[in-house]
Design a protein around this motif. Structure first.
Motif, PDB file in Angstrom:
ATOM      1  N   ILE A 140       1.020  -1.114  -0.261  1.00 62.14           N
ATOM      2  CA  ILE A 140      -0.356  -0.295   0.160  1.00 62.14           C
ATOM      3  C   ILE A 140       0.853   0.904  -0.142  1.00 62.14           C
ATOM      4  O   ILE A 140       1.553   1.793   1.261  1.00 62.14           O
ATOM      5  CB  ILE A 140      -0.649   0.210   1.208  1.00 62.14           C
ATOM      6  N   PRO A 141       0.674   2.076  -0.607  1.00 66.21           N
ATOM      7  CA  PRO A 141       2.098   3.098  -1.002  1.00 66.21           C
ATOM      8  C   PRO A 141       1.936   4.330   0.174  1.00 66.21           C
ATOM      9  O   PRO A 141       1.084   4.161   0.414  1.00 66.21           O
ATOM     10  CB  PRO A 141       1.249   4.328  -2.053  1.00 66.21           C
ATOM     11  N   GLU A 142       2.725   4.722   0.438  1.00 63.67           N
ATOM     12  CA  GLU A 142       2.739   6.300   1.511  1.00 63.67           C
ATOM     13  C   GLU A 142       1.506   7.285   0.870  1.00 63.67           C
ATOM     14  O   GLU A 142       1.330   7.411  -0.112  1.00 63.67           O
ATOM     15  CB  GLU A 142       3.980   6.735   1.396  1.00 63.67           C
ATOM     16  N   GLU A 168       3.133  -4.850   2.513  1.00 65.55           N
ATOM     17  CA  GLU A 168       3.690  -3.760   3.126  1.00 65.55           C
ATOM     18  C   GLU A 168       2.719  -3.041   3.567  1.00 65.55           C
ATOM     19  O   GLU A 168       1.649  -2.356   2.630  1.00 65.55           O
ATOM     20  CB  GLU A 168       5.032  -3.734   2.420  1.00 65.55           C
ATOM     21  N   ALA A 169       2.750  -2.107   4.115  1.00 60.44           N
ATOM     22  CA  ALA A 169       1.691  -1.127   4.479  1.00 60.44           C
ATOM     23  C   ALA A 169       3.127   0.037   4.545  1.00 60.44           C
ATOM     24  O   ALA A 169       3.407   0.516   5.603  1.00 60.44           O
ATOM     25  CB  ALA A 169       1.098  -0.704   5.678  1.00 60.44           C
ATOM     26  N   ALA A 170       3.002   1.361   3.134  1.00 56.38           N
ATOM     27  CA  ALA A 170       4.685   2.307   3.729  1.00 56.38           C
ATOM     28  C   ALA A 170       3.507   3.088   4.017  1.00 56.38           C
ATOM     29  O   ALA A 170       2.667   3.161   4.977  1.00 56.38           O
ATOM     30  CB  ALA A 170       4.020   2.856   1.878  1.00 56.38           C
ATOM     31  N   PRO A 171       4.660   4.535   4.914  1.00 56.29           N
ATOM     32  CA  PRO A 171       4.256   5.145   5.977  1.00 56.29           C
ATOM     33  C   PRO A 171       2.873   6.132   5.647  1.00 56.29           C
ATOM     34  O   PRO A 171       2.145   6.111   5.000  1.00 56.29           O
ATOM     35  CB  PRO A 171       5.555   5.920   5.768  1.00 56.29           C
ATOM     36  N   ASN A 172       2.065   6.134   6.952  1.00 53.21           N
ATOM     37  CA  ASN A 172       0.992   6.442   6.905  1.00 53.21           C
ATOM     38  C   ASN A 172      -0.283   6.451   6.397  1.00 53.21           C
ATOM     39  O   ASN A 172      -1.003   6.826   5.201  1.00 53.21           O
ATOM     40  CB  ASN A 172       1.457   8.201   6.393  1.00 53.21           C
ATOM     41  N   SER A 173      -0.029   4.696   5.513  1.00 55.59           N
ATOM     42  CA  SER A 173      -1.153   4.727   4.657  1.00 55.59           C
ATOM     43  C   SER A 173      -1.652   3.833   5.690  1.00 55.59           C
ATOM     44  O   SER A 173      -1.891   3.184   6.801  1.00 55.59           O
ATOM     45  CB  SER A 173       0.034   3.283   3.549  1.00 55.59           C
ATOM     46  N   ARG A 174      -3.220   3.622   5.080  1.00 62.39           N
ATOM     47  CA  ARG A 174      -4.232   2.522   5.555  1.00 62.39           C
ATOM     48  C   ARG A 174      -4.796   1.694   4.984  1.00 62.39           C
ATOM     49  O   ARG A 174      -4.988   2.202   3.478  1.00 62.39           O
ATOM     50  CB  ARG A 174      -5.176   3.494   6.226  1.00 62.39           C
ATOM     51  N   ARG A 196       4.867   0.704   8.536  1.00 64.23           N
ATOM     52  CA  ARG A 196       5.747   1.454   9.019  1.00 64.23           C
ATOM     53  C   ARG A 196       5.037   2.675   9.364  1.00 64.23           C
ATOM     54  O   ARG A 196       4.391   2.659   9.267  1.00 64.23           O
ATOM     55  CB  ARG A 196       6.457   1.301   7.117  1.00 64.23           C
ATOM     56  N   ASP A 197       6.294   3.270   9.568  1.00 60.35           N
ATOM     57  CA  ASP A 197       5.476   4.903  10.585  1.00 60.35           C
ATOM     58  C   ASP A 197       4.808   5.180  10.003  1.00 60.35           C
ATOM     59  O   ASP A 197       4.255   5.307   9.041  1.00 60.35           O
ATOM     60  CB  ASP A 197       6.933   5.500  10.428  1.00 60.35           C
ATOM     61  N   GLY A 198       3.445   5.397  11.329  1.00 58.87           N
ATOM     62  CA  GLY A 198       1.607   6.060  10.941  1.00 58.87           C
ATOM     63  C   GLY A 198       1.488   5.515  10.231  1.00 58.87           C
ATOM     64  O   GLY A 198       0.056   5.391   9.836  1.00 58.87           O
ATOM     65  N   ALA A 199       1.459   3.913   9.850  1.00 55.98           N
ATOM     66  CA  ALA A 199       0.436   3.175   8.976  1.00 55.98           C
ATOM     67  C   ALA A 199      -0.482   2.629   9.863  1.00 55.98           C
ATOM     68  O   ALA A 199       0.091   2.561  10.729  1.00 55.98           O
ATOM     69  CB  ALA A 199       0.753   2.201   8.069  1.00 55.98           C
ATOM     70  N   HIS A 200      -1.005   2.328   9.636  1.00 60.90           N
ATOM     71  CA  HIS A 200      -2.380   1.330  10.309  1.00 60.90           C
ATOM     72  C   HIS A 200      -3.226   0.533   9.110  1.00 60.90           C
ATOM     73  O   HIS A 200      -3.591   0.518   7.860  1.00 60.90           O
ATOM     74  CB  HIS A 200      -3.727   2.854  10.031  1.00 60.90           C
TER      75      HIS A 200
END
Length: 414
Positions: A140-142, A168-174, A196-200
């Protein structure tokens, strides 16, 4: 390649004595052997890890991670039979739907992010690693928020097959990824999850195998700073399903919700060995697995290991397992374990309960004119509904509610 190491043993109370091996008489030793005999690995944090199946050998059932597993029924998956790796990989069908913004590709062995998180803990996972030359990669892209789940339909043949999936869930993705397993199978499967950071991220795996299927899966996840993972296991079909999630809360402020639901019928063995490692500061974890069992030989196994590491200050962690035994001849094994390596935590605990129907609940329903068998079905549905409602996918929630009702119908008619 990871070396094979020995772990300290877990005491009967479920709290580990770090740095030594605990015995039932209260004595300890620091070696791998005592009185000339082998001391099996006990704690999950020190379990042997290797990418090479030969480093493990075939389990005998004496190993702590196979003590409650029907090793004879899983034996086909122990062989490091590197028959035709490409053919075996191609034999596993994985059809993707939904998630138009999601990247889909493949990863060879040694190609990052494959292996960034995953290191096999047993021979089955090592064989799946070795004999899957191309792993499916779903990313899932950033900063992308998916409006619908990504669904991966997994099918496998009745011959031994292997697969490895990287989510893989990129940063801040949901987003949500749903794995659905159907058909006949002798499947050794690895699922690698990177949040990754901030992802849900929500990962749901549903086992709807045919009656004779055998499925052993290792899920390993890392949750980074301020990220969130919801991991849900639903096991209904298959002869033997052993699905073991291992989740590392690596980043500060990360958290995980880890849920499981199983319904075992006569002769079925449904197993989960959960590992939650609090590594970063201010991390939060909640584990809840529930199972219902009916019929002769119905068996569920739940082992829950939580490690609060020395740097995991401010941790808040809880794990629980609840089992409802509906008939004679069914058996539920439930083993919670907790290791704490720092005193600076907000809270940590575990609970386990296995029992039959609550007579007071049945009496309450019958007193209001509900027949006994219907009252029993209502109690079971209510017991499992807590997990079903956490899926967050309305169509799947309805489907699983119907499947649970279908499981209960034969018992009601008996």
């Amino acid at each position: 390649m990871a070396s094979l190491t020995q772990a300290p043993a877990t005491t009967p109370s479920g709290v580990t004595v770090a740095g030594s091996t605990a015995h039932s008489d209260g004595s300890h030793n620091d070696g791998a052997h005592t009185d000339g005999g082998f001391v099996p690995v006990q704690t999950r944090s020190e379990r042997p890890r290797s990418y090479d199946p030969a480093d493990f050998g075939a389990p005998t059932g004496r190993e702590v991670n196979f003590t409650h597993t029907p090793v004879a029924r899983l034996a086909p998956l122990f062989a490091d039979a590197g028959a035709d790796d490409d053919a075996a990989a191609d034999a596993v069908g994985m059809a993707l739907s939904g998630g138009q913004d999601v990247f889909q590709g493949t990863l060879a062995i040694g190609q990052s992010p494959r292996g960034d998180v995953f290191t096999p803990e047993d021979v089955i996972a090592a064989a799946a690693w070795t004999h899957t030359p191309s792993a499916l990669h779903v990313r899932i892209p950033e900063s992308v928020e998916l409006t619908a789940p990504v669904e991966i339909d997994v099918t496998a043949p009745a011959a031994v097959a292997h697969s490895h999936i990287v989510i893989e869930a990129a940063p801040n993705s949901r987003g949500t990824v749903l794995l659905r397993h159907r058909g006949d199978a002798l499947l050794a499967q690895n699922v690698e999850i990177i949040v990754r950071d901030g992802a849900h991220l929500t990962v749901v795996t549903v086992q709807e195998w045919a009656d004779g299927a055998v499925h052993a899966a290792s899920h390993q996840a890392r949750v980074d700073r301020d990220a969130h993972l919801r991991h849900i296991v639903v096991s209904l079909g298959g002869a033997v399903v052993r699905l073991n999630p291992s989740i590392e809360l690596a980043g500060a402020g990360s958290d995980a919700e880890i849920y499981g639901l199983s319904f075992a019928d006569a002769g079925q063995h449904l197993e989960s060995q959960v590992y939650l490692h609090h590594k970063g500061a201010q991390t939060r974890g909640n584990v809840l697995y529930k199972s219902a069992l009916q019929g002769a030989g119905a068996r569920t196994v739940w082992v829950g290991d939580v490690l609060i590491g020395p740097d995991a200050t401010g941790t808040d962690s809880y794990e629980a397992n609840r089992n409802l035994v509906l008939t004679e001849g069914a058996r539920a094994d439930s083993i919670p374990n907790l290791e704490i390596e720092t005193g600076d935590i907000r809270g940590a605990g575990h609970a386990s309960a296995t029992g039959r129907f609550d007579d007071e609940q049945l009496f309450y329903l019958q007193a209001r004119g509900i027949p006994e068998e219907e009252a029993r079905r209502l109690v079971v549905r209510g017991f499992l509904a807590e997990i079903v409602q956490k899926l967050g996918i309305p169509s799947l929630e309805e489907e699983l509610s119907a499947a649970i009702e279908a499981e209960l119908t034969p018992a009601a008619a008996a």
